[in-house]
Scaffold this motif. Structure first.
Motif, PDB file in Angstrom:
ATOM      1  N   ARG A 113      73.458  -0.640 -25.975  1.00 31.64           N
ATOM      2  CA  ARG A 113      74.056  -0.290 -24.677  1.00 31.64           C
ATOM      3  C   ARG A 113      74.183   1.218 -24.477  1.00 31.64           C
ATOM      4  N   ALA A 114      74.528   1.923 -25.554  1.00 34.22           N
ATOM      5  CA  ALA A 114      74.814   3.350 -25.399  1.00 34.22           C
ATOM      6  C   ALA A 114      73.556   4.185 -25.142  1.00 34.22           C
ATOM      7  N   THR A 115      72.416   3.754 -25.693  1.00 36.32           N
ATOM      8  CA  THR A 115      71.232   4.619 -25.631  1.00 36.32           C
ATOM      9  C   THR A 115      70.068   4.003 -24.863  1.00 36.32           C
ATOM     10  N   GLY A 116      70.081   2.675 -24.666  1.00 36.45           N
ATOM     11  CA  GLY A 116      68.971   2.002 -24.006  1.00 36.45           C
ATOM     12  C   GLY A 116      67.824   1.664 -24.941  1.00 36.45           C
ATOM     13  N   MET A 117      67.971   1.949 -26.234  1.00 33.60           N
ATOM     14  CA  MET A 117      66.886   1.693 -27.195  1.00 33.60           C
ATOM     15  C   MET A 117      66.694   0.182 -27.412  1.00 33.60           C
ATOM     16  N   MET A 118      65.422  -0.241 -27.396  1.00 32.19           N
ATOM     17  CA  MET A 118      65.110  -1.648 -27.642  1.00 32.19           C
ATOM     18  C   MET A 118      64.892  -1.889 -29.136  1.00 32.19           C
ATOM     19  N   TYR A 119      65.388  -3.013 -29.627  1.00 33.39           N
ATOM     20  CA  TYR A 119      65.174  -3.413 -31.020  1.00 33.39           C
ATOM     21  C   TYR A 119      64.935  -4.924 -31.079  1.00 33.39           C
ATOM     22  N   ALA A 120      64.567  -5.381 -32.267  1.00 31.42           N
ATOM     23  CA  ALA A 120      64.521  -6.819 -32.518  1.00 31.42           C
ATOM     24  C   ALA A 120      65.640  -7.138 -33.496  1.00 31.42           C
ATOM     25  N   CYS A 121      66.424  -8.154 -33.183  1.00 38.50           N
ATOM     26  CA  CYS A 121      67.550  -8.510 -34.051  1.00 38.50           C
ATOM     27  C   CYS A 121      67.219  -9.788 -34.813  1.00 38.50           C
ATOM     28  N   LYS A 122      67.081  -9.660 -36.121  1.00 37.71           N
ATOM     29  CA  LYS A 122      66.789 -10.827 -36.959  1.00 37.71           C
ATOM     30  C   LYS A 122      68.106 -11.380 -37.469  1.00 37.71           C
ATOM     31  N   LYS A 123      68.429 -12.595 -37.029  1.00 35.95           N
ATOM     32  CA  LYS A 123      69.717 -13.193 -37.394  1.00 35.95           C
ATOM     33  C   LYS A 123      69.546 -14.143 -38.559  1.00 35.95           C
ATOM     34  N   LEU A 124      70.353 -13.968 -39.576  1.00 36.83           N
ATOM     35  CA  LEU A 124      70.336 -14.893 -40.707  1.00 36.83           C
ATOM     36  C   LEU A 124      71.627 -15.704 -40.614  1.00 36.83           C
ATOM     37  N   GLU A 125      71.486 -17.000 -40.352  1.00 35.24           N
ATOM     38  CA  GLU A 125      72.670 -17.843 -40.166  1.00 35.24           C
ATOM     39  C   GLU A 125      73.444 -17.976 -41.478  1.00 35.24           C
ATOM     40  N   LYS A 126      74.756 -17.710 -41.415  1.00 37.36           N
ATOM     41  CA  LYS A 126      75.573 -17.751 -42.638  1.00 37.36           C
ATOM     42  C   LYS A 126      75.529 -19.118 -43.331  1.00 37.36           C
ATOM     43  N   THR A 127      75.598 -20.180 -42.538  1.00 39.30           N
ATOM     44  CA  THR A 127      75.596 -21.512 -43.163  1.00 39.30           C
ATOM     45  C   THR A 127      74.248 -21.812 -43.838  1.00 39.30           C
ATOM     46  N   HIS A 128      73.166 -21.362 -43.200  1.00 38.91           N
ATOM     47  CA  HIS A 128      71.844 -21.578 -43.804  1.00 38.91           C
ATOM     48  C   HIS A 128      71.695 -20.795 -45.099  1.00 38.91           C
ATOM     49  N   ILE A 129      72.185 -19.564 -45.087  1.00 37.65           N
ATOM     50  CA  ILE A 129      72.093 -18.747 -46.301  1.00 37.65           C
ATOM     51  C   ILE A 129      72.826 -19.438 -47.433  1.00 37.65           C
ATOM     52  N   LYS A 130      74.039 -19.892 -47.120  1.00 40.34           N
ATOM     53  CA  LYS A 130      74.843 -20.500 -48.187  1.00 40.34           C
ATOM     54  C   LYS A 130      74.201 -21.788 -48.694  1.00 40.34           C
ATOM     55  N   LYS A 131      73.770 -22.630 -47.782  1.00 37.32           N
ATOM     56  CA  LYS A 131      73.208 -23.911 -48.192  1.00 37.32           C
ATOM     57  C   LYS A 131      71.970 -23.715 -49.062  1.00 37.32           C
ATOM     58  N   ARG A 132      71.159 -22.735 -48.719  1.00 37.83           N
ATOM     59  CA  ARG A 132      69.913 -22.551 -49.472  1.00 37.83           C
ATOM     60  C   ARG A 132      69.989 -21.406 -50.467  1.00 37.83           C
TER      61      ARG A 132
ATOM     62  N   CYS B 293      73.038  -9.878 -39.311  1.00 37.80           N
ATOM     63  CA  CYS B 293      72.001  -9.406 -38.406  1.00 37.80           C
ATOM     64  C   CYS B 293      71.321  -8.146 -38.920  1.00 37.80           C
ATOM     65  N   LEU B 294      69.993  -8.195 -38.887  1.00 44.15           N
ATOM     66  CA  LEU B 294      69.190  -7.015 -39.215  1.00 44.15           C
ATOM     67  C   LEU B 294      68.564  -6.531 -37.909  1.00 44.15           C
ATOM     68  N   VAL B 295      68.879  -5.309 -37.521  1.00 39.48           N
ATOM     69  CA  VAL B 295      68.331  -4.778 -36.278  1.00 39.48           C
ATOM     70  C   VAL B 295      67.130  -3.899 -36.630  1.00 39.48           C
ATOM     71  N   LEU B 296      65.955  -4.310 -36.161  1.00 39.78           N
ATOM     72  CA  LEU B 296      64.684  -3.739 -36.633  1.00 39.78           C
ATOM     73  C   LEU B 296      63.883  -3.105 -35.497  1.00 39.78           C
ATOM     74  N   THR B 297      62.958  -2.239 -35.847  1.00 39.23           N
ATOM     75  CA  THR B 297      62.015  -1.684 -34.880  1.00 39.23           C
ATOM     76  C   THR B 297      61.473  -2.786 -33.983  1.00 39.23           C
ATOM     77  N   MET B 298      61.517  -2.571 -32.675  1.00 41.68           N
ATOM     78  CA  MET B 298      60.995  -3.563 -31.756  1.00 41.68           C
ATOM     79  C   MET B 298      59.471  -3.510 -31.772  1.00 41.68           C
ATOM     80  N   MET B 299      58.846  -4.636 -32.024  1.00 41.82           N
ATOM     81  CA  MET B 299      57.396  -4.682 -32.059  1.00 41.82           C
ATOM     82  C   MET B 299      56.920  -5.529 -30.879  1.00 41.82           C
ATOM     83  N   SER B 300      56.707  -4.874 -29.748  1.00 37.88           N
ATOM     84  CA  SER B 300      56.450  -5.587 -28.493  1.00 37.88           C
ATOM     85  C   SER B 300      55.087  -6.235 -28.425  1.00 37.88           C
ATOM     86  N   GLY B 301      54.174  -5.838 -29.301  1.00 40.87           N
ATOM     87  CA  GLY B 301      52.814  -6.360 -29.218  1.00 40.87           C
ATOM     88  C   GLY B 301      52.619  -7.716 -29.867  1.00 40.87           C
ATOM     89  N   GLY B 302      53.677  -8.274 -30.471  1.00 44.63           N
ATOM     90  CA  GLY B 302      53.569  -9.594 -31.098  1.00 44.63           C
ATOM     91  C   GLY B 302      52.969  -9.544 -32.500  1.00 44.63           C
TER      92      GLY B 302
END
Ligand code: ADP
Ligand code: MG
Ligand code: MG
Length: 521
Positions: free
Chosen positions: A189-208, A243-252
């Motif tokens: 919000r503060a800068t307008g920079m786009m990123y990709a946010c990789k979310k690791l679900e806590k319950t999934h991490i624990k279970k596996r 959450c890991l906030v990573l370089t946005m890779m818009s090209g897929g």
């Protein structure tokens, strides 16, 4: 395409374009208001007074140190020389000689001795930069720390260290799905920079039992700084996810490009270019003793200009000096023979991965599997051990199979000889690539993604992420989350400030170079 997808895509495209306020919140200046210098004193006492970290490595630190030197007539020339040497690095081979002579003739500083003139051009910048830093890290560095420029640096560091939570970001569409959660497009919000946010679900991490893996991915990403590997910008937690906030890779990802646009496969120039950039990324990782282990098309991502970055370091591992590991780790069909058969292995596994990638990009199918075929895991293993892969018409017959990346014997495989991967770069397959220019980001990619297109599957075609029931999170988990939740990564955060223009808009001083109120005691 369904209406839901169209709406999600157009919101993302609009956010990428920025709009009137460059994507920043109306309150962005309040979010990035400098604390008064009197509130930076703890930081001033604790921060490590290391010249290289403060004035070279950290982007904002470097800028402020340069501003300090520019404010001092006796130091200006050093900074001009530093600028000139950096520009020298960006010159093509043909331009370098003239530019080098120009530097020598126009900039005189005490350590530019005439005998240096005889130095070969290719060594020009290396020894000069060393001498330059040697000088600047002495008295100038001491004086810098007494100046308002260093005080301002401390203020930036305080902003950088603000705790991060989900309210720092706006969220856009879903980009992809991984083993532990989803990847979403987001914007600071503060800068307008786009990123990709990789979310690791806590319950999934624990279970596996993915705790070590999650922490490992975060730690390794935080230590890297390469244009060929995604950067980590922030690590934070929400109630349900890490959450890991990573370089946005818009090209897929490359999987999408190989299979979802036109007939499977990519043309030769593109294959060679992507392979060369992946090769640089691998060499960077290997130099830090990191083995990647998960090379495959869906983990190689394109940015908006068409350069690639290696992503998904969940399986990466830091090897002890000259050490080897054991363990069947990787994705089925892409693991090297020595990985499958439980032997000890080192960097050879990644060079095999590059071989598979080049093969798949060229042929439009992986090396040991026909299109649409689904062999059983044991059959796949048999083929990886025994079958000689075939090189059809799409491969340049003079180069394949001599490109020995898919050699089943790791001791004979290209990349595993004694030049730490440099022999891959000097293979005739890459004869058209100038690796110095490529590593400096100066080679124009053969394909540029369309800024109005979204290069991933429609949102409703990405399977919903399943929820895990019956997992209870406790104190031990909380302790692990706090190790993960480290907020901004300094280099990335500072680059974000500079790239979005927030740095230059906010970094103002008083009239005639005087101290502004926030720096006034
Ligand atoms: P996993 O470790 O679970 O495989 P990944 O990190 O590979 O998760 O992410 C899953 C997918 O999400 C990728 O294949 C890609 O399509 C998408 N994705 C991941 N990171 C990014 C990024 N930085 N920018 C854009 N898309 C991404
Ligand atoms: Mg992945
Ligand atoms: Mg992973």
């Amino acid at each position: 395409m369904e209406i839901e997808s169209m709406v999600a895509n157009s919101a993302l495209i609009k956010a990428r374009e920025g709009g009137g306020n460059k994507g920043r919140s109306l309150k962005w200046k309040e979010m990035l208001r400098f604390p008064h210098i009197s509130r930076c004193m703890d930081l001033a006492t604790n921060i490590e007074r290391d010249y290289h970290s403060l004035c070279v490595k950290q982007p904002i630190g470097k800028k402020l140190f340069q501003l300090f030197c520019r404010s001092r007539p006796d130091l200006q020339n050093y900074i001009s020389l530093q600028d000139a040497l950096e520009t020298f690095e960006t010159k093509s081979d043909e331009e370098r000689r003239d530019f080098g002579i120009n530097i020598i003739q126009n900039l005189s500083t005490p350590f530019l001795l005439p005998e240096r003139l005889q130095g070969i051009m290719s060594n020009l910048s290396i020894s000069w930069i060393r001498d330059l830093h040697q000088y600047l890290s002495g008295k100038p560095f001491v004086e810098y720390q007494e100046s308002m420029f260093f005080d301002r640096f401390l203020q930036w560091k305080m902003l950088e260290r603000q705790p991060i939570n989900k309210h720092a970001f706006r969220q856009y569409r879903l980009l992809g799905k991984g083993g532990f959660g989803e990847v979403w497009a987001c914007q600071v919000r503060a800068t307008g920079m786009m990123y990709a946010c990789k979310k690791l679900e806590k319950t999934h991490i624990k279970k596996r039992r993915g705790e070590t893996m999650a922490l490992n991915e975060k730690q390794i990403l935080g230590e890297l700084d390469s244009r060929f590997v995604v950067n980590l910008a922030y690590a934070y937690e929400t109630k349900h996810a890490l959450c890991l906030v990573l370089t946005m890779m818009s090209g897929g990802d490359l999987r999408f490009h190989i299979y979802n646009i036109g007939p499977p496969g990519l043309d030769r120039d593109r294959v060679c270019f992507y392979a060369a950039e992946v090769c640089c990324g691998l060499i960077h990782l290997h130099q830090k003793s990191i083995l990647y282990r998960d090379l495959k098309p869906e983990n190689i991502l394109l940015d908006d200009s068409g350069h690639i970055r290696i992503s998904d370091l969940g399986l990466a591992i830091q090897l002890p000096d000259r050490g080897l590991v054991r363990g069947r780790v990787g994705t089925h069909g892409y693991m090297a023979p020595e990985v499958i058969s439980h032997e000890f292995y080192g960097m050879s596994a990644d060079w095999w991965g590059l071989g598979c990638l080049i093969y798949e990009m060229t042929a439009g199918r992986p090396p040991f599997k026909a299109r649409g075929e689904h062999p059983s895991p044991s059959e796949m293993e048999r083929r990886i051990h025994k079958q000689q892969e075939e090189y059809g018409d799409r491969f340049d017959q003079s180069l394949f199979p001599p490109l020995q990346l898919l050699n089943k014997d790791p001791n004979l495989r290209l990349g595993c000889l004694d030049r730490k991967g440099r022999e891959v770069q000097s293979h005739p397959y890459f004869r058209k690539i100038n690796f110095r220019m490529l590593e400096a980001g100066l080679v124009e990619p053969p394909f540029k993604p369309d800024p109005r297109q979204v290069y991933c599957s429609d949102v409703q075609d990405i399977d919903e992420f399943s929820t895990v029931k019956g997992v209870i999170l406790d104190n031990i988990d909380t302790n692990f989350y706090s190790k993960f939740n480290t907020g901004s990564v300094p280099t990335s955060w500072q680059n974000e400030m500079i790239e979005t223009g927030c740095f230059s808009e906010l970094n103002v001083f008083g009239p005639f170079g005087s101290r502004p109120p926030d720096l006034d005691w």
